[in-house]
Write a protein that holds these residues in place. Structure first.
Motif, PDB file in Angstrom:
ATOM      1  N   ASN A   1      -3.726   3.232  -0.603  1.00 15.69           N
ATOM      2  CA  ASN A   1      -4.032   2.221  -1.997  1.00 15.69           C
ATOM      3  C   ASN A   1      -3.426   1.212  -2.113  1.00 15.69           C
ATOM      4  O   ASN A   1      -2.113   1.495  -2.220  1.00 15.69           O
ATOM      5  CB  ASN A   1      -4.075   3.725  -3.281  1.00 15.69           C
ATOM      6  N   PRO A   2      -3.667   0.675  -2.529  1.00 17.47           N
ATOM      7  CA  PRO A   2      -3.014  -0.784  -3.797  1.00 17.47           C
ATOM      8  C   PRO A   2      -1.757  -0.024  -4.092  1.00 17.47           C
ATOM      9  O   PRO A   2      -2.377   1.100  -5.045  1.00 17.47           O
ATOM     10  CB  PRO A   2      -3.702  -1.748  -4.100  1.00 17.47           C
ATOM     11  N   LEU A  42       0.984  -1.412  -0.473  1.00 11.39           N
ATOM     12  CA  LEU A  42      -0.335  -0.021   0.235  1.00 11.39           C
ATOM     13  C   LEU A  42       0.932   1.256  -0.059  1.00 11.39           C
ATOM     14  O   LEU A  42       1.856   0.983   0.502  1.00 11.39           O
ATOM     15  CB  LEU A  42      -1.082   0.026   0.981  1.00 11.39           C
TER      16      LEU A  42
END
Length: 540
Positions: A374-375, A369
């Motif tokens: 967020n990935p 992340l």
């Protein structure tokens, strides 16, 4: 399918009754004797007033009694809290107080480590001493002796009686829930105090059960194996490895503490087939003159982890052990292993995945992340987060830290890394400042808080410096108060007795000021830069 410790004790003993289970320098026990002794110890705990979810502290080098107590606590619905015996008395006292243990089991030889802090252990009701009663200065009037205490049960209590009857035992094992807490492991804390990681029964079963369901035999542990138990019970890797050997019906040889010549002797004498080591242990074995492929020829599986391994060390190890190598990556909070680098990925010298930690095991998911959560796509570095069926229940009495680390079932590791297109995980750095010294996790804040109390120290910062022997060594940067002087031996003397010996800085540098950013935060990356600039990974 087995999913609780009491259920495993009964069912595995049923399959391997008179086979040897654990062997140590003190004694040898069969699966049947282990069950019998664990039941008596469980009854003994209940007779002392232990109630469901009570913590039971253990301070002992590795020996068979430790595992009797692990099973006994599980049967009695208590939670075993093994403590690192290498810690200083003040550190030990803190853990005993923090876990609110009423009963402490302590090995006779370690008793001096706790005598001076007895007055700080306000809630302790009973101390039970493990070890030979002869030549001891411990008064038996004030303390119970383990052997006498555990064997005192003549008639099992109502709570334990069903275990002695096969039909009843099968019934009583259903009274345990896989989500019940069973062990509490303490890890060094980023804020200077260790945290108790609470693990459930499922930690020891669910991941391996998932792997078997998917046809993944992993290391192929079976009842014909002989395991070397050289990792301590107070680390999740040591306890987890021992329980996996037990569940496979294998014989396990315990070492009180790791010693390379003794490990070689045990491997040869007892035809050990599987070993679990940290890279520093492998290096110590390699440095022994009598470490030859012939003496170690029985080993067919080498499991290593806790810190990365260099290609040079791995090459030497593969030349010594004619075995399959498995690297694992995980942490106490993930319930030990979550990622594995398989034997086929250890083909040296130029295998593309040799610098990876491995791929997620069946049932485990991994994400990387960015700072906003967020990935990230393959190849981009961020924080590694892991979803594992073996993950912790949480931190003991620390909901804030639990919420920070465990989010929606995902463990935020504090490690920085990236995934490649094939799903291999690479660990590059630590978002935390943790130092890995010979497989021991050390947090600088814990040392800094003590060192800052020295009257000559204006401010200080601790980092890990790469070291070929130990992985990393604790290094202190100290800014002195005006008109003061401080020698290295003075620092060592000041810290001795306040923190464990392995946490005391091995290197000290005196500087005029610590580097800081605009908001005043110490820039440890600047302190680390000249030591790590030539390293591919920022962990050693």
């Amino acid at each position: 399918m087995i999913n609780t410790i009491p259920g495993a004790l009964f069912l595995i003993e049923n399959q391997h009754t008179n086979k040897e289970c654990f062997r140590s320098t003190h004694k040898t026990t069969t699966f049947s004797e282990l069950k019998e002794n664990s039941l008596k110890a469980a009854d003994g705990l209940l007779s002392l007033g232990i109630k469901s979810n009570d913590r039971v502290a253990l301070l002992s080098k590795d020996r068979i009694e430790n595992y009797e107590l692990f099973f006994a606590c599980a049967i009695a619905h208590a939670v075993l809290t093994p403590i690192n015996w290498r810690l200083q008395p003040e550190e030990i006292a803190y853990i005993i107080e923090d876990c609110t243990a009423k009963i402490v089991f302590i090995e006779k030889d370690l008793f001096p480590a706790i005598v001076d802090v007895m007055n700080k252990l306000s809630q302790i009701e009973k101390i039970i001493v493990i070890g030979d009663k002869s030549n001891t200065l411990i008064s038996t009037e004030n303390y119970l002796h383990y052997e006498e205490w555990s064997q005192a049960v003549q008639t099992p209590s109502h709570n334990i009686q069903p275990f002695y009857e096969k039909e009843g035992a099968e019934q009583i094992t259903r009274n345990y829930t896989t989500t019940d807490a069973v062990v509490q492991m303490y890890t060094s804390g980023t804020t200077g105090r260790p945290k108790g990681v609470v693990l459930a029964h499922y930690t020891f079963f669910d991941l391996l059960n998932t792997m078997k369901t998917e046809g993944d035999n992993w290391m192929g542990l079976n009842s014909h194996d002989s395991l070397l138990l050289s990792l301590p019970i107070f680390h999740i890797g040591g306890l987890w490895w021992a329980i996996q050997g037990f569940l496979a019906g294998a014989e396990s040889c315990l070492m009180a503490f790791f010693n390379a010549p003794e490990a070689i002797k045990i491997i040869e004498q007892h035809t050990i087939t599987k070993v679990a080591l940290v890279p520093a242990m492998i290096q110590f074995i390699l440095s022994e003159p009598n470490a030859t492929p012939d003496k170690l020829r029985s080993v067919n599986g080498v499991l290593y982890g806790a810190s990365p391994i260099t290609p040079e060390l791995l090459t030497k190890a593969k030349n010594l052990f004619n075995a399959s190598f498995f690297q694992i990556y995980g942490m106490t909070e993930t319930g030990n292993m979550a990622v594995c680098l398989r034997p086929e990925d250890h083909n040296l010298p130029h295998h593309p995945y040799i610098s990876a930690a491995g791929r997620a095991l069946p049932g485990v998911s991994i994400k990387v992340l960015d700072p906003t959560g967020n990935p990230l796509p393959p190849g981009k570095t961020g924080e590694i987060v892991i979803h594992s069926p073996s993950r912790m229940l949480g931190y003991w009495h620390n909901p804030e830290a639990t919420d920070e680390t465990l989010r929606d079932g995902w463990v935020y590791t504090g490690d920085a890394g990236y995934l490649d297109q094939d799903g291999y995980l690479y660990v590059c750095d630590r978002i935390k400042d943790m130092i890995i010294y010979a497989g021991e996790n050390i947090y600088p804040a814990e040392i800094e808080s003590v060192l800052a109390d020295h009257p000559a120290v204006k401010e200080c910062a601790i980092i890990g410096k790469p070291d070929n022997r130990w992985g990393e060594i604790v290094t202190a940067f100290i800014v002195l108060n005006d008109n003061t002087a401080l020698k290295k031996r003075d620092v060592v003397t000041f810290l001795s007795g306040k923190i464990a010996d392995f946490k005391i800085p091995k290197a000290i540098e005196y500087i005029d000021q610590l580097p800081r950013n605009a908001s005043g935060k110490i820039l440890k990356k600047n302190l680390r830069a000249r030591y790590w600039q030539d390293k591919e990974r920022q962990v050693n």
